[in-house]
Design an enzyme around this catalytic site. Structure first.
Site, short mmCIF file in Angstrom:
data_model
loop_
_atom_site.label_atom_id
_atom_site.label_comp_id
_atom_site.label_asym_id
_atom_site.label_seq_id
_atom_site.Cartn_x
_atom_site.Cartn_y
_atom_site.Cartn_z
N ASP A 30 34.97 33.37 15.66
CA ASP A 30 35.19 34.39 14.63
C ASP A 30 34.61 33.93 13.30
O ASP A 30 34.61 32.74 12.98
CB ASP A 30 36.70 34.63 14.47
CG ASP A 30 37.01 35.86 13.65
OD1 ASP A 30 36.12 36.73 13.51
OD2 ASP A 30 38.13 35.96 13.14
N ASN A 32 31.39 35.05 11.94
CA ASN A 32 29.94 35.09 11.74
C ASN A 32 29.54 36.03 10.61
O ASN A 32 28.73 35.69 9.74
CB ASN A 32 29.24 35.53 13.03
CG ASN A 32 29.32 34.49 14.12
OD1 ASN A 32 29.48 33.31 13.85
ND2 ASN A 32 29.20 34.93 15.36
N HIS A 47 25.40 35.67 13.25
CA HIS A 47 25.39 35.57 14.70
C HIS A 47 24.31 34.59 15.17
O HIS A 47 24.53 33.83 16.13
CB HIS A 47 25.17 36.93 15.34
CG HIS A 47 26.29 37.90 15.09
ND1 HIS A 47 27.59 37.64 15.46
CD2 HIS A 47 26.30 39.13 14.50
CE1 HIS A 47 28.36 38.66 15.12
NE2 HIS A 47 27.61 39.58 14.54
N SER A 75 33.81 41.45 23.17
CA SER A 75 35.02 42.03 23.75
C SER A 75 34.82 43.50 24.09
O SER A 75 33.87 44.15 23.62
CB SER A 75 36.19 41.90 22.76
OG SER A 75 36.10 42.86 21.74
N ASN A 78 34.60 45.42 20.97
CA ASN A 78 33.45 45.28 20.08
C ASN A 78 32.49 46.46 20.15
O ASN A 78 31.62 46.62 19.27
CB ASN A 78 32.69 43.98 20.40
CG ASN A 78 33.39 42.75 19.92
OD1 ASN A 78 33.18 41.65 20.43
ND2 ASN A 78 34.26 42.88 18.91
N TRP A 79 32.63 47.32 21.17
CA TRP A 79 31.80 48.53 21.22
C TRP A 79 32.08 49.46 20.05
O TRP A 79 31.30 50.36 19.76
CB TRP A 79 32.03 49.28 22.54
CG TRP A 79 31.61 48.51 23.75
CD1 TRP A 79 32.42 47.89 24.65
CD2 TRP A 79 30.28 48.27 24.21
NE1 TRP A 79 31.69 47.27 25.64
CE2 TRP A 79 30.36 47.49 25.39
CE3 TRP A 79 29.01 48.64 23.73
CZ2 TRP A 79 29.23 47.08 26.10
CZ3 TRP A 79 27.88 48.23 24.44
CH2 TRP A 79 28.00 47.47 25.60
N ARG A 204 45.46 35.42 15.35
CA ARG A 204 45.79 36.35 16.42
C ARG A 204 44.87 36.05 17.59
O ARG A 204 43.84 35.40 17.44
CB ARG A 204 45.63 37.80 15.95
CG ARG A 204 44.28 38.14 15.35
CD ARG A 204 44.21 39.60 14.88
NE ARG A 204 42.95 39.89 14.24
CZ ARG A 204 42.70 39.74 12.94
NH1 ARG A 204 43.66 39.32 12.13
NH2 ARG A 204 41.52 40.03 12.43
N ILE A 205 45.25 36.55 18.76
CA ILE A 205 44.47 36.22 19.97
C ILE A 205 43.55 37.36 20.40
O ILE A 205 42.73 37.18 21.30
CB ILE A 205 45.39 35.80 21.12
CG1 ILE A 205 46.38 36.91 21.48
CG2 ILE A 205 46.13 34.52 20.77
CD1 ILE A 205 47.24 36.56 22.69
#
Length: 251
Positions: A30, A32, A47, A75, A78-79, A204-205
């Site tokens: 996380d 970037n 990235h 994930s 992420n879309w 958070r996960i």
């Protein structure tokens, strides 16, 4: 930055790190975009630099003797990002896998893809499958690239697999338990996560490996992903080695 940027090969860290090395480390990469924004750069530059962090971190895992390292690359949520960023991430993921697979193979790393096929670019799937095939015989650290992955989606898919077995008469519903569901996860042979690391200070996960994180130790580090690497990994592993894991019991 280019795909030929040098990454130091794996080497053995201090004995304290090797003794503490967990079997399975999971990493949420996380920060970037925030790293790039803080420098007045496009998010895509973050990235790109993050690729070097990924390779250096994997090299650190190999050197320390970590058996499995799962990297949250893209994930199912992420879309929702902007179409331009999604296009960049898809294309860049494809190119990174293509250009780094041989280097990882030389390190003895076995690459495995964890995630769903729907929506994922076919060119990305081809590179992931090619990398899996190239490294299939390797017996060193296993790198699980979680691309188009979601923890809830994985559990839902596992439940669907069990339901199909019941529907077709191959299983009784009364026989379903935690072990039978675990056998239907995407990488069912991989042990549960021992240590989760998330960079950039968020705590958070984010729907990552929900089943496998049941008894993981959590380490939320403040530095953004492009500034992470093997030294930071070893620091987290050393701290992990000082924790007491009770798994619901007592010492």
């Amino acid at each position: 930055m280019s795909f030929t940027d040098p990454i130091a090969p794996p080497f053995r860290p201090a004995e304290e790190v090797c003794r503490a090395a967990p079997q399975h480390v999971a990493v949420i990469m996380d920060g970037n975009g925030r790293w790039a924004n803080a420098r007045g750069l496009p998010r895509t530059e973050g990235h790109k630099v993050g690729e070097l962090s990924l390779m250096d971190t994997v090299a650190g895992a190999v050197g320390a003797g970590v058996g499995y390292i799962s990297m949250y690359a893209f994930s199912t949520e992420n879309w929702r990002r902007s179409p331009s960023e999604v296009r960049f991430l898809m294309g860049y993921s494809r190119d990174v896998i293509r250009h780094r697979a041989q280097q990882l193979n030389e390190w003895g790393v076995r690459i495995r893809w964890v995630g769903r096929e729907p929506r994922l670019w076919k060119s990305v799937i081809r590179e992931l499958r090619a990398a899996e095939q190239l490294t299939a015989a390797n017996t060193g650290t296993q790198l699980l690239l979680c691309v188009n992955y979601g923890g809830r989606a994985e559990i839902a898919d596992a439940a669907r697999g069990l339901a199909l077995e019941v529907e077709t008469g191959r299983r009784k519903a009364s026989s379903i338990n935690e072990k039978s569901l675990a056998r239907h996860l995407y990488a069912a042979d991989v042990p549960d996560v021992d240590l989760l690391i998330r960079t950039s200070g968020e705590q958070r996960i984010s729907n990552f490996l929900l089943w496998q994180l049941a008894y993981a130790e959590l380490d939320f580090v403040d530095i953004p992903w492009p500034d992470f690497g093997r030294e930071a990994l070893w620091k987290s592993i050393t701290a992990f080695g000082r924790r007491q894991r009770r798994f619901g019991g007592t010492n």
